[in-house]
Design an enzyme around this catalytic site. Structure first.
Site, short mmCIF file in Angstrom:
data_model
loop_
_atom_site.label_atom_id
_atom_site.label_comp_id
_atom_site.label_asym_id
_atom_site.label_seq_id
_atom_site.Cartn_x
_atom_site.Cartn_y
_atom_site.Cartn_z
N ASP A 1 1.90 2.23 1.16
CA ASP A 1 0.63 1.75 0.27
C ASP A 1 -0.10 2.64 1.23
OD1 ASP A 1 0.40 1.04 3.32
OD2 ASP A 1 -0.19 -0.97 3.19
N HIS B 1 0.59 3.51 5.07
CA HIS B 1 2.08 2.91 5.34
C HIS B 1 3.64 3.46 4.77
CE1 HIS B 1 -0.27 -0.52 6.88
NE2 HIS B 1 -0.48 -0.03 7.88
N SER C 1 -0.10 -1.58 13.54
CA SER C 1 0.93 -2.48 11.80
C SER C 1 1.70 -1.62 11.12
CB SER C 1 -0.48 -2.23 10.60
OG SER C 1 -0.79 -0.43 10.50
#
Length: 366
Positions: free
Chosen positions: A325, A328, A35
């Site tokens: 978040d 990240h 991600s």
């Protein structure tokens, strides 16, 4: 009608001529991993590991979610910017056709790891073995466009980024108490196993034609808001996850050195993400952040619980937060990381940084 088809073909072939390998066009760029580098492949999959809803993308040029786990641009976008190229499209994007293939492709998929059993809770994600299969498929598609020889040249001259490892701890070994992997391995033995599996992946990338590969180690796993929320009593980084990163990253650098020695060339370059991120985690104010502990978007302690959604707390100025978040970095933090990738010393980039790579490769073409 026939004339317009011919004209479109001539325009298309002229466009190809300007960006085929061997010219001064920006080099192709290929991205593999999780991600941290996914540009939106998971948007096309039935999975819970996705970032295709607001407020993701709030600071992206379109101000809309793209599937990037960021408020704006992510690390691959910023590397593309640095090498003078447009951002790579997700491999699953229907727009990745024709001359767009010449830019490269992003194969990354949120939730994956080095191991196939990492991220199984996300159900349908593109595991690294499949990403490498897609890379082969990509090369076959490009060959029909520019021929096998030109395709091989484009791939050999391309820049490659691979980011794996974090999820093998966060979404596998430490996902639940007494996970299958933690019962199977002590932490030191698990790290040795991960490194041995990663070695196979890097050799496979080499076999598929990659000749300039940036290999990102894990970040400071115990310092992200998600782990602070679950494992920290007073905001200190979670000891066990920091220990995992401290074991994994030096062994990754050692493994890369061994592979380069075996091949006889500096194909693989280690990106020391722990060192890069610890700079702004330890001293956020020095980098213009108000905090490196609280995520901009989330809920619970440190905004570290659950997903970032429209119902979450959302900071008004993302540039003041090191983390977007629970896991990240913000776009601003990503820019700090990419600056180190470009110009960092061997403390951050081993055996050389991206600016040096670009200089060497530019010189070798002349």
């Amino acid at each position: 009608m026939e004339g317009s088809i011919v004209m479109r073909f001539l325009v298309f072939t002229a466009a190809l001529a300007t960006v085929t390998p061997g010219t001064d066009a920006a080099r192709a760029f290929f991205v593999f991993g999780d991600s941290l580098v996914d540009n939106g492949n998971n948007n096309y999959l039935f999975t819970s590991a996705r970032a295709d809803a607001p407020p993701y993308g709030i600071d992206y040029p379109t101000h809309r979610p793209t599937g990037r786990f960021s408020n704006g641009l992510n690390i691959p976008d910023l590397i593309s910017e640095a090498i003078g190229s447009e951002s790579t499209l997700p491999y699953l994007s229907p727009q990745l056709t024709g001359e767009r293939l010449l830019v490269g492709a992003n194969f990354a998929s949120a939730g994956i790891g080095i191991l196939n059993d990492t991220g199984i809770q996300f159900i349908n994600i593109i595991r690294i073995v499949k990403q490498l299969e897609y890379f082969q498929q990509y090369q076959q598609r490009l060959s029909t466009l520019i021929g096998e020889e030109q395709t091989q040249q484009l791939v050999n001259q391309a820049l490659v980024l691979i980011t794996l490892g974090g999820n093998d701890f966060v979404n596998n070994y430490y996902l639940v108490p007494f996970s299958a992997r933690s019962r199977q391995f002590s932490l030191p033995d698990y790290v040795v196993y991960l490194i041995s599996e990663y070695r196979k992946i890097l050799y496979k990338l080499y076999d598929l034609g990659a000749r300039r590969v940036l290999v990102t180690g894990t970040g400071p796993l115990g310092c992200v808001p998600a782990e602070l929320a679950q494992r920290s009593t007073n905001g200190e980084c979670a000891v066990e996850l920091q220990r995992a990163a401290a074991l994994f990253n030096p062994q990754l650098i050692q493994m890369i050195t061994e592979i380069n020695s075996d091949i006889g060339s500096d194909i693989f370059v280690a990106v020391n993400a722990v060192e890069m991120k610890m700079n702004f985690i330890n001293d956020p104010q020095a980098y213009g952040f108000v905090t490196s502990k609280v995520a901009c978007c989330g809920q619970g302690p440190y905004n570290g619980l659950g997903l970032c959604t429209l119902a979450s707390n959302l900071c008004p100025n993302r540039d003041l937060y090191a983390f977007w978040d629970a896991f990240h970095p913000s776009e601003k933090a990503n820019r700090i990381i990419v600056r180190q990738i470009l110009t960092g010393t061997t403390k951050y980039m081993y055996p050389m940084n991206l600016s040096t790579i670009m200089s060497i490769d530019s010189y070798s073409k002349t």
